[in-house]
Structure formats: C-alpha cells, structure tokens
Scaffold this motif. Structure first.
Motif, PDB file in Angstrom:
ATOM      1  N   GLY A  16       0.840  -1.201   0.000  1.00 52.30           N
ATOM      2  CA  GLY A  16       0.000   0.000   0.000  1.00 52.30           C
ATOM      3  C   GLY A  16       0.866   1.238   0.000  1.00 52.30           C
ATOM      4  O   GLY A  16       1.925   1.266   0.632  1.00 52.30           O
ATOM      5  N   LEU A  18       0.580   5.842  -0.441  1.00 49.29           N
ATOM      6  CA  LEU A  18      -0.164   7.083  -0.640  1.00 49.29           C
ATOM      7  C   LEU A  18       0.829   8.225  -0.802  1.00 49.29           C
ATOM      8  O   LEU A  18       1.924   8.181  -0.234  1.00 49.29           O
ATOM      9  CB  LEU A  18      -1.074   7.376   0.560  1.00 49.29           C
ATOM     10  N   GLU A  36      -7.807  13.282   1.282  1.00 51.37           N
ATOM     11  CA  GLU A  36      -8.734  12.575   2.170  1.00 51.37           C
ATOM     12  C   GLU A  36      -7.910  11.666   3.072  1.00 51.37           C
ATOM     13  O   GLU A  36      -7.043  10.941   2.586  1.00 51.37           O
ATOM     14  CB  GLU A  36      -9.722  11.762   1.337  1.00 51.37           C
ATOM     15  N   THR A  37      -8.164  11.694   4.371  1.00 53.21           N
ATOM     16  CA  THR A  37      -7.326  10.941   5.309  1.00 53.21           C
ATOM     17  C   THR A  37      -7.917   9.594   5.731  1.00 53.21           C
ATOM     18  O   THR A  37      -7.301   8.877   6.505  1.00 53.21           O
ATOM     19  CB  THR A  37      -7.049  11.768   6.579  1.00 53.21           C
ATOM     20  N   ALA A  38      -9.084   9.243   5.231  1.00 51.27           N
ATOM     21  CA  ALA A  38      -9.735   7.999   5.671  1.00 51.27           C
ATOM     22  C   ALA A  38      -8.891   6.758   5.375  1.00 51.27           C
ATOM     23  O   ALA A  38      -8.927   5.789   6.133  1.00 51.27           O
ATOM     24  CB  ALA A  38     -11.103   7.859   5.014  1.00 51.27           C
ATOM     25  N   ALA A  39      -8.117   6.761   4.299  1.00 52.45           N
ATOM     26  CA  ALA A  39      -7.319   5.590   3.922  1.00 52.45           C
ATOM     27  C   ALA A  39      -5.950   5.549   4.592  1.00 52.45           C
ATOM     28  O   ALA A  39      -5.206   4.591   4.401  1.00 52.45           O
ATOM     29  CB  ALA A  39      -7.136   5.569   2.404  1.00 52.45           C
ATOM     30  N   PRO A  41      -3.393   4.675   7.252  1.00 51.09           N
ATOM     31  CA  PRO A  41      -3.348   3.753   8.397  1.00 51.09           C
ATOM     32  C   PRO A  41      -2.752   4.429   9.635  1.00 51.09           C
ATOM     33  O   PRO A  41      -2.165   5.513   9.547  1.00 51.09           O
ATOM     34  CB  PRO A  41      -2.454   2.621   7.895  1.00 51.09           C
TER      35      PRO A  41
END
Length: 74
Positions: A16, A18, A36-39, A41
C-alpha cells in the motif's frame, strides 16, 4: 519548521502507498496534508522527497485533510 515537500507513505509490507505533502516538520514528527485521510493507516513508513530515508511514523491526530504524525524512536 515550515516546509513544502512531497512525500510518500508505504504500509502493508510495501503493498500500500499514498502520496502527501509535508507542511511542517520537526525532529519528532510532521504535519501531512492529504486530499482525504480515511485511507491513512495508524502506522506507516514515511519517506520525504529528497531525504533518501524512510522513517516509521504513527498518527497522533487527524482531520478530514490533515494528519499529525510522531516519528518512532530510531
């Protein structure tokens, strides 16, 4: 101190990744900007462009677009 650098965070054993922008950085942590910070970890490796090294970082707080991280002790 204030900075404006690109960075890449990797997680899940490198599967993964980002991209983000570093807005502030200190010896102990950084302020990261995302769309967007939802993804994002809770723990990951962060490599700031030009540094040549990745550091383990842990999320200390987050908003919908910002994440404050603390670097793990070396």
């Amino acid at each position: 101190r204030r900075v404006l650098k690109g960075a890449r965070l990797t997680f899940n054993k490198g599967y993964g990744a980002l991209e983000c922008v570093v807005r502030n950085e200190s010896q102990t942590g950084a302020l990261l900007v995302f769309g967007e910070t939802a993804a994002v970890p809770s723990s990951f490796e962060l490599e700031i462009n030009g540094s040549g090294q990745a550091r383990v970082a842990r999320v200390r707080w987050r908003t919908p677009t910002l994440v404050g991280v603390e670097y793990a002790p070396a």
